[in-house]
Design an enzyme around this catalytic site. Structure first.
Site, PDB file in Angstrom:
ATOM      1  CG  ASP A  88      -0.310  -0.228   2.548  1.00 46.08           C
ATOM      2  OD1 ASP A  88       0.905  -0.508   2.589  1.00 46.08           O
ATOM      3  OD2 ASP A  88      -1.006  -0.145   3.571  1.00 46.08           O
TER       4      ASP A  88
ATOM      5  CG  ASP B 140       6.490   6.140   6.602  1.00 48.21           C
ATOM      6  OD1 ASP B 140       7.563   6.704   6.783  1.00 48.21           O
ATOM      7  OD2 ASP B 140       5.466   6.482   7.219  1.00 48.21           O
TER       8      ASP B 140
ATOM      9  CE  LYS C  11       3.432   8.524   4.586  1.00 53.53           C
ATOM     10  NZ  LYS C  11       3.256   8.302   6.039  1.00 53.53           N
TER      11      LYS C  11
ATOM     12  CB  ILE D  33      -2.700   9.347   3.852  1.00 55.78           C
ATOM     13  CG1 ILE D  33      -1.760   8.168   3.503  1.00 55.78           C
ATOM     14  CG2 ILE D  33      -2.075  10.668   3.409  1.00 55.78           C
ATOM     15  CD1 ILE D  33      -1.714   7.878   2.040  1.00 55.78           C
TER      16      ILE D  33
ATOM     17  CG  ASP E  10      -4.686   0.809   9.553  1.00 56.50           C
ATOM     18  OD1 ASP E  10      -3.731   0.706   8.770  1.00 56.50           O
ATOM     19  OD2 ASP E  10      -4.595   0.552  10.774  1.00 56.50           O
TER      20      ASP E  10
ATOM     21  NE  ARG F 252      -6.958  -2.252   7.796  1.00 54.53           N
ATOM     22  CZ  ARG F 252      -5.641  -2.093   7.793  1.00 54.53           C
ATOM     23  NH1 ARG F 252      -5.041  -1.574   6.742  1.00 54.53           N
ATOM     24  NH2 ARG F 252      -4.928  -2.425   8.843  1.00 54.53           N
TER      25      ARG F 252
HETATM   26  P1  IMP Z   1       7.521   1.471   6.660  1.00 55.34           P
HETATM   27  O1  IMP Z   1       8.010   0.139   7.153  1.00 55.34           O
HETATM   28  O2  IMP Z   1       7.946   2.598   7.548  1.00 55.34           O
HETATM   29  O3  IMP Z   1       7.894   1.742   5.210  1.00 55.34           O
HETATM   30  O4  IMP Z   1       5.946   1.489   6.803  1.00 55.34           O
HETATM   31  C1  IMP Z   1       5.164   0.826   5.878  1.00 55.34           C
HETATM   32  C2  IMP Z   1       3.820   0.415   6.443  1.00 55.34           C
HETATM   33  O5  IMP Z   1       3.371   1.324   7.446  1.00 55.34           O
HETATM   34  C3  IMP Z   1       2.775   0.433   5.352  1.00 55.34           C
HETATM   35  O6  IMP Z   1       2.669  -0.823   4.740  1.00 55.34           O
HETATM   36  C4  IMP Z   1       1.526   0.844   6.090  1.00 55.34           C
HETATM   37  O7  IMP Z   1       0.896  -0.298   6.595  1.00 55.34           O
HETATM   38  C5  IMP Z   1       2.022   1.693   7.219  1.00 55.34           C
HETATM   39  N1  IMP Z   1       1.978   3.143   6.893  1.00 55.34           N
HETATM   40  C6  IMP Z   1       3.000   3.943   6.514  1.00 55.34           C
HETATM   41  N2  IMP Z   1       2.592   5.198   6.301  1.00 55.34           N
HETATM   42  C7  IMP Z   1       1.256   5.204   6.529  1.00 55.34           C
HETATM   43  C8  IMP Z   1       0.241   6.232   6.462  1.00 55.34           C
HETATM   44  O8  IMP Z   1       0.460   7.415   6.124  1.00 55.34           O
HETATM   45  N3  IMP Z   1      -1.020   5.818   6.778  1.00 55.34           N
HETATM   46  C9  IMP Z   1      -1.331   4.545   7.132  1.00 55.34           C
HETATM   47  N4  IMP Z   1      -0.424   3.567   7.210  1.00 55.34           N
HETATM   48  C10 IMP Z   1       0.863   3.895   6.906  1.00 55.34           C
HETATM   49 MG    MG Z   2       1.105  -2.199   4.763  1.00 56.63          MG
END
Ligand code: IMP
Ligand code: MG
Length: 183
Positions: free
Chosen positions: A108, A111, A139, A161, A167, A173
Site C-alpha cells: 500500500d 514510508d 513518501k 493518510i 488505516d 480502510r
Molecule cells: P515502513 O516500514 O515505515 O515503510 O511502513 C510501511 C507500512 O506502514 C505500510 O505498509 C503501512 O501499513 C504503514 N503506513 C505507513 N505510512 C502510513 C500512512 O500514512 N497511513 C497509514 N499507514 C501507513
Molecule cells: Mg502495509
C-alpha cells in the site's frame, strides 16, 4: 465524498479523490502488463499482496492485469498508531515454495521502507528468481533505503493518510478516497 472524516480521536481532510487514484493504478497496470507479458500458465507470476493495507490496491490491479498469475498474501507490520516502530513483526508468513519464482510484491505505502526491505530480504532468502515491488504510494522525503521501488503509482509528502485500504489504528480502510491528517 465528505470533506472531512473523524476516526478515533483524529480528523482527516480529503487529499486524493478516488478517480485520481484509479487513474494512477491504470498507468501502473499498463506497465505491469508490458513487463510481465512473457509470463506463462506454466510459470505464472506470484502476486504477493501485503495484508491488510494493500487489499484494495491489489484488487484494483487484479481487475486490470492480464498475464498469468497466482494470488498470495502475507503480513508484516511495523506501524502502530501514526508512527513506524522500526520493529518488523511477521503476522502471516510468506507462502512456501517460492524457489525460482517471479514475485511481485504489492504494497500500500512505503514510508521508512523498513517493511519492504525486510520483505525483500525474506524473499531473497527464499531463493526467488526475481522480486519486484509495486506500491500504491511512497513518501520520498522519508524513504532513504536503496531497495529499488520498481512500480510506484503515486508520490506523497511526509503526511499521515488513511483510506483506500490504509488505516489509522484499523479504522478508515473502507473509505474510497484518501484523506490526510488535518493538523
Ligand atoms: P515502513 O516500514 O515505515 O515503510 O511502513 C510501511 C507500512 O506502514 C505500510 O505498509 C503501512 O501499513 C504503514 N503506513 C505507513 N505510512 C502510513 C500512512 O500514512 N497511513 C497509514 N499507514 C501507513
Ligand atoms: Mg502495509
Amino acid at each position: 465524498m465528505e470533506n472531512k472524516v473523524t476516526l478515533h480521536d483524529k480528523t482527516f481532510k480529503l487529499f486524493i479523490p478516488n478517480e485520481k487514484i484509479e487513474k494512477a493504478i491504470d498507468e501502473v497496470a499498463g506497465r505491469l502488463n508490458r513487463d510481465y507479458a512473457d509470463a506463462t500458465d506454466e510459470n505464472p507470476v506470484i502476486l504477493l499482496c501485503t495484508l491488510n493495507g494493500a487489499i484494495i490496491f491489489a484488487a484494483e490491479l487484479l481487475k486490470r492485469v492480464n498475464f498469468p498469475l497466482e494470488l498470495k498474501a502475507c503480513k508484516l507490520s511495523s506501524y502502530s498508531g501514526t508512527q513506524s516502530t522500526g520493529v518488523i513483526k511477521t503476522e502471516v508468513p510468506l507462502p512456501a515454495h517460492l524457489e525460482g519464482r517471479r514475485v511481485l510484491i504489492v504494497e500500500d505505502i512505503v514510508d521508512t521502507g523498513n517493511t519492504i526491505a525486510a520483505m525483500k530480504q525474506l524473499l531473497e532468502a527464499s531463493q526467488v528468481k526475481d522480486a519486484r515491488i509495486c506500491t500504491l504510494l511512497v513518501k520520498p522525503e522519508v524513504y532513504k533505503k536503496d531497495v529499488k521501488l520498481d512500480y510506484v503509482a503515486m508520490e506523497i509528502p511526509n503526511r499521515f493518510i488513511v483510506g483506500f485500504g490504509l488505516d489509522y489504528d484499523e479504522l478508515g480502510r473502507n473509505i474510497k478516497d484518501i484523506y490526510v491528517l488535518d493538523d
